[in-house]
Design an enzyme around this catalytic site. Structure first.
Site, PDB file in Angstrom:
ATOM      1  N   ASN A   9       0.876  -1.174   0.000  1.00 42.38           N
ATOM      2  CA  ASN A   9       0.000   0.000   0.000  1.00 42.38           C
ATOM      3  C   ASN A   9       0.913   1.223   0.000  1.00 42.38           C
ATOM      4  O   ASN A   9       1.507   1.541   1.023  1.00 42.38           O
ATOM      5  CB  ASN A   9      -0.893  -0.026   1.250  1.00 42.38           C
ATOM      6  CG  ASN A   9      -1.705   1.258   1.404  1.00 42.38           C
ATOM      7  OD1 ASN A   9      -1.760   2.081   0.481  1.00 42.38           O
ATOM      8  ND2 ASN A   9      -2.329   1.427   2.551  1.00 42.38           N
ATOM      9  N   TRP A  10       1.006   1.839  -1.149  1.00 42.06           N
ATOM     10  CA  TRP A  10       1.934   2.978  -1.275  1.00 42.06           C
ATOM     11  C   TRP A  10       1.403   4.243  -0.604  1.00 42.06           C
ATOM     12  O   TRP A  10       2.121   5.224  -0.484  1.00 42.06           O
ATOM     13  CB  TRP A  10       2.209   3.269  -2.762  1.00 42.06           C
ATOM     14  CG  TRP A  10       3.176   2.305  -3.389  1.00 42.06           C
ATOM     15  CD1 TRP A  10       3.825   1.275  -2.768  1.00 42.06           C
ATOM     16  CD2 TRP A  10       3.608   2.301  -4.758  1.00 42.06           C
ATOM     17  NE1 TRP A  10       4.636   0.634  -3.675  1.00 42.06           N
ATOM     18  CE2 TRP A  10       4.514   1.238  -4.888  1.00 42.06           C
ATOM     19  CE3 TRP A  10       3.301   3.081  -5.879  1.00 42.06           C
ATOM     20  CZ2 TRP A  10       5.138   0.944  -6.111  1.00 42.06           C
ATOM     21  CZ3 TRP A  10       3.915   2.785  -7.091  1.00 42.06           C
ATOM     22  CH2 TRP A  10       4.823   1.729  -7.202  1.00 42.06           C
ATOM     23  N   LYS A  11       0.126   4.230  -0.225  1.00 41.33           N
ATOM     24  CA  LYS A  11      -0.499   5.424   0.369  1.00 41.33           C
ATOM     25  C   LYS A  11      -0.272   6.627  -0.560  1.00 41.33           C
ATOM     26  O   LYS A  11      -0.273   6.452  -1.771  1.00 41.33           O
ATOM     27  CB  LYS A  11       0.026   5.641   1.798  1.00 41.33           C
ATOM     28  CG  LYS A  11      -0.082   4.348   2.638  1.00 41.33           C
ATOM     29  CD  LYS A  11       0.127   4.526   4.100  1.00 41.33           C
ATOM     30  CE  LYS A  11      -0.052   3.173   4.796  1.00 41.33           C
ATOM     31  NZ  LYS A  11       0.062   3.248   6.241  1.00 41.33           N
ATOM     32  N   HIS A  94      -9.484   1.443   4.870  1.00 39.81           N
ATOM     33  CA  HIS A  94      -8.206   1.560   5.578  1.00 39.81           C
ATOM     34  C   HIS A  94      -8.397   2.466   6.797  1.00 39.81           C
ATOM     35  O   HIS A  94      -9.159   3.433   6.728  1.00 39.81           O
ATOM     36  CB  HIS A  94      -7.134   2.126   4.637  1.00 39.81           C
ATOM     37  CG  HIS A  94      -5.753   2.017   5.219  1.00 39.81           C
ATOM     38  ND1 HIS A  94      -5.284   2.903   6.158  1.00 39.81           N
ATOM     39  CD2 HIS A  94      -4.770   1.106   5.024  1.00 39.81           C
ATOM     40  CE1 HIS A  94      -4.050   2.537   6.513  1.00 39.81           C
ATOM     41  NE2 HIS A  94      -3.716   1.451   5.843  1.00 39.81           N
ATOM     42  N   GLU A  96      -6.691   4.759   7.956  1.00 44.81           N
ATOM     43  CA  GLU A  96      -6.425   6.186   7.681  1.00 44.81           C
ATOM     44  C   GLU A  96      -7.642   6.843   7.038  1.00 44.81           C
ATOM     45  O   GLU A  96      -7.918   8.026   7.261  1.00 44.81           O
ATOM     46  CB  GLU A  96      -5.168   6.320   6.798  1.00 44.81           C
ATOM     47  CG  GLU A  96      -3.907   6.026   7.604  1.00 44.81           C
ATOM     48  CD  GLU A  96      -2.750   5.468   6.797  1.00 44.81           C
ATOM     49  OE1 GLU A  96      -2.788   5.512   5.555  1.00 44.81           O
ATOM     50  OE2 GLU A  96      -1.793   4.967   7.427  1.00 44.81           O
ATOM     51  N   GLU A 166      -5.280  -4.918  10.457  1.00 52.58           N
ATOM     52  CA  GLU A 166      -4.220  -3.945  10.691  1.00 52.58           C
ATOM     53  C   GLU A 166      -4.460  -3.218  12.018  1.00 52.58           C
ATOM     54  O   GLU A 166      -5.241  -2.247  12.063  1.00 52.58           O
ATOM     55  CB  GLU A 166      -4.193  -2.904   9.569  1.00 52.58           C
ATOM     56  CG  GLU A 166      -3.926  -3.474   8.194  1.00 52.58           C
ATOM     57  CD  GLU A 166      -3.341  -2.419   7.257  1.00 52.58           C
ATOM     58  OE1 GLU A 166      -2.257  -2.674   6.720  1.00 52.58           O
ATOM     59  OE2 GLU A 166      -3.952  -1.351   7.085  1.00 52.58           O
ATOM     60  N   GLY A 172       2.750   2.177  10.735  1.00 48.36           N
ATOM     61  CA  GLY A 172       3.727   3.253  10.590  1.00 48.36           C
ATOM     62  C   GLY A 172       4.459   3.599  11.875  1.00 48.36           C
ATOM     63  O   GLY A 172       5.119   4.629  11.964  1.00 48.36           O
ATOM     64  N   SER A 212       3.603  -2.314  10.169  1.00 49.50           N
ATOM     65  CA  SER A 212       5.057  -2.416  10.350  1.00 49.50           C
ATOM     66  C   SER A 212       5.645  -3.767   9.926  1.00 49.50           C
ATOM     67  O   SER A 212       6.578  -4.271  10.550  1.00 49.50           O
ATOM     68  CB  SER A 212       5.456  -2.067  11.786  1.00 49.50           C
ATOM     69  OG  SER A 212       5.094  -0.722  12.081  1.00 49.50           O
ATOM     70  N   GLY A 233       2.885  -1.168   4.203  1.00 45.30           N
ATOM     71  CA  GLY A 233       2.955   0.258   3.879  1.00 45.30           C
ATOM     72  C   GLY A 233       4.377   0.675   3.554  1.00 45.30           C
ATOM     73  O   GLY A 233       4.890   0.433   2.463  1.00 45.30           O
ATOM     74  N   GLY A 234       5.035   1.306   4.523  1.00 43.21           N
ATOM     75  CA  GLY A 234       6.362   1.891   4.315  1.00 43.21           C
ATOM     76  C   GLY A 234       7.360   0.981   3.609  1.00 43.21           C
ATOM     77  O   GLY A 234       8.076   1.425   2.692  1.00 43.21           O
TER      78      GLY A 234
HETATM   79  P1  13P Z   1       3.142   0.285   7.590  1.00 37.27           P
HETATM   80  O1  13P Z   1       3.590  -1.018   6.970  1.00 37.27           O
HETATM   81  O2  13P Z   1       3.896   1.473   7.082  1.00 37.27           O
HETATM   82  O3  13P Z   1       3.068   0.176   9.070  1.00 37.27           O
HETATM   83  O4  13P Z   1       1.633   0.525   7.080  1.00 37.27           O
HETATM   84  C1  13P Z   1       0.722  -0.513   7.171  1.00 37.27           C
HETATM   85  C2  13P Z   1      -0.480  -0.134   6.401  1.00 37.27           C
HETATM   86  O5  13P Z   1      -1.215   0.763   6.773  1.00 37.27           O
HETATM   87  C3  13P Z   1      -0.751  -0.862   5.158  1.00 37.27           C
HETATM   88  O6  13P Z   1      -2.027  -0.583   4.694  1.00 37.27           O
END
Ligand code: 13P
Length: 249
Positions: A9-11, A94, A96, A166, A172, A212, A233-234
């Site tokens: 997930n590149w956000k 998600h 967020e 999640e 994050g 993470s 994510g990251g």
């Molecule tokens: P991180 O892997 O950066 O913690 O993010 C997880 C995430 O929100 C994937 O959708």
């Protein structure tokens, strides 16, 4: 045996030229994996990414959609639009989006229905806050989110739905749920699905862990009995690091 599905997930990251460079570097590194590999990219990268993954084993997803097919919803993108350019997956609900854009269990449910009716495969996110975990109500929160997300969704559709557990406190933050905790909550999600749709359906549903995930913890997480891969994510922003997660074995 359920397959492992590993989605990035590149956000709100990566310009089209960066997306193309990423795919050029990443595709050869994951070409031999048996796992399903998905990149969920910003809307502005979708078309470029779709062209660039042609001939590879990488699938492309979006990160959100509106539940209506068209209409006066300035700034929104519909499932029908995503499907029209060849998108296969879409992240829905998600944390967020729930936190910053006021998404609710009801809108999540509408979006899942619309995604399915447009032939998209939703990756449905659920997760508890740190406060909720500390209060010991994780199971209630998660099973309630799953129940509401799947309201009026048929058993048949479950084969096209991925659930991503999640925990919000792990996103994050560098804090990962322990493999035992993540597995336990995912088991509870599977039990909820079994209660609603029967054991056979529950045994087939892909349920990922997210929060993470990195190359140093992917293997221990993904080898757990109920964790069917991850939503990353990251660590999905770097081709080398993300390829190590995909090739975790
Ligand atoms: P991180 O892997 O950066 O913690 O993010 C997880 C995430 O929100 C994937 O959708």
């Amino acid at each position: 045996m359920r397959k492992k599905v590993i989605a990035g997930n590149w956000k709100m990251n990566m310009l089209p030229n960066e997306a193309i460079d990423f795919i050029d570097q990443f595709a050869p590194l994951v070409k031999n994996t048996e796992n399903e590999v998905i990149l969920c990219v910003p809307y502005t990268d979708l078309f470029y990414a779709l062209l660039h993954v042609q001939g590879t084993n990488i699938k492309i997803g979006a990160q959100n959609m509106h539940w209506e097919e068209s209409g006066a919803y300035t700034g929104e993108v519909s499932g029908k639009m995503l499907k029209s350019i060849g998108v296969e997956y879409v992240i829905i609900g998600h944390s967020e989006r729930r936190q910053y854009f006021a998404e609710t269990d009801e809108t999540v449910n509408k979006k899942i229905k619309s995604a399915l009716s447009n032939g998209l495969k939703p990756i449905v996110c659920v997760g508890e806050t740190l406060e909720q975990r500390e209060q010991g109500i994780t199971k209630n929160i998660i099973t309630d989110q799953v129940e509401k997300a799947l309201e009026e969704i048929s058993a048949e559709s479950l084969k096209d739905i991925i659930i991503a557990y999640e925990p919000i406190w792990a996103i994050g933050t560098g804090k990962t749920a322990t493999k035992e905790d993540a597995n336990e909550t995912i088991k509870q999600i599977r039990e909820k699905i079994a209660e609603k749709y029967g054991q056979n359906v529950a045994d087939g549903v892909i349920i990922q862990y997210g929060g993470s995930v990195k190359s140093s913890n992917a293997k221990e997480l993904f080898e757990m009995s109920d964790i069917d891969g991850g939503l990353v994510g990251g660590a999905s922003l770097k081709p080398d690091e993300f390829s190590k997660i995909v090739n975790y074995k």
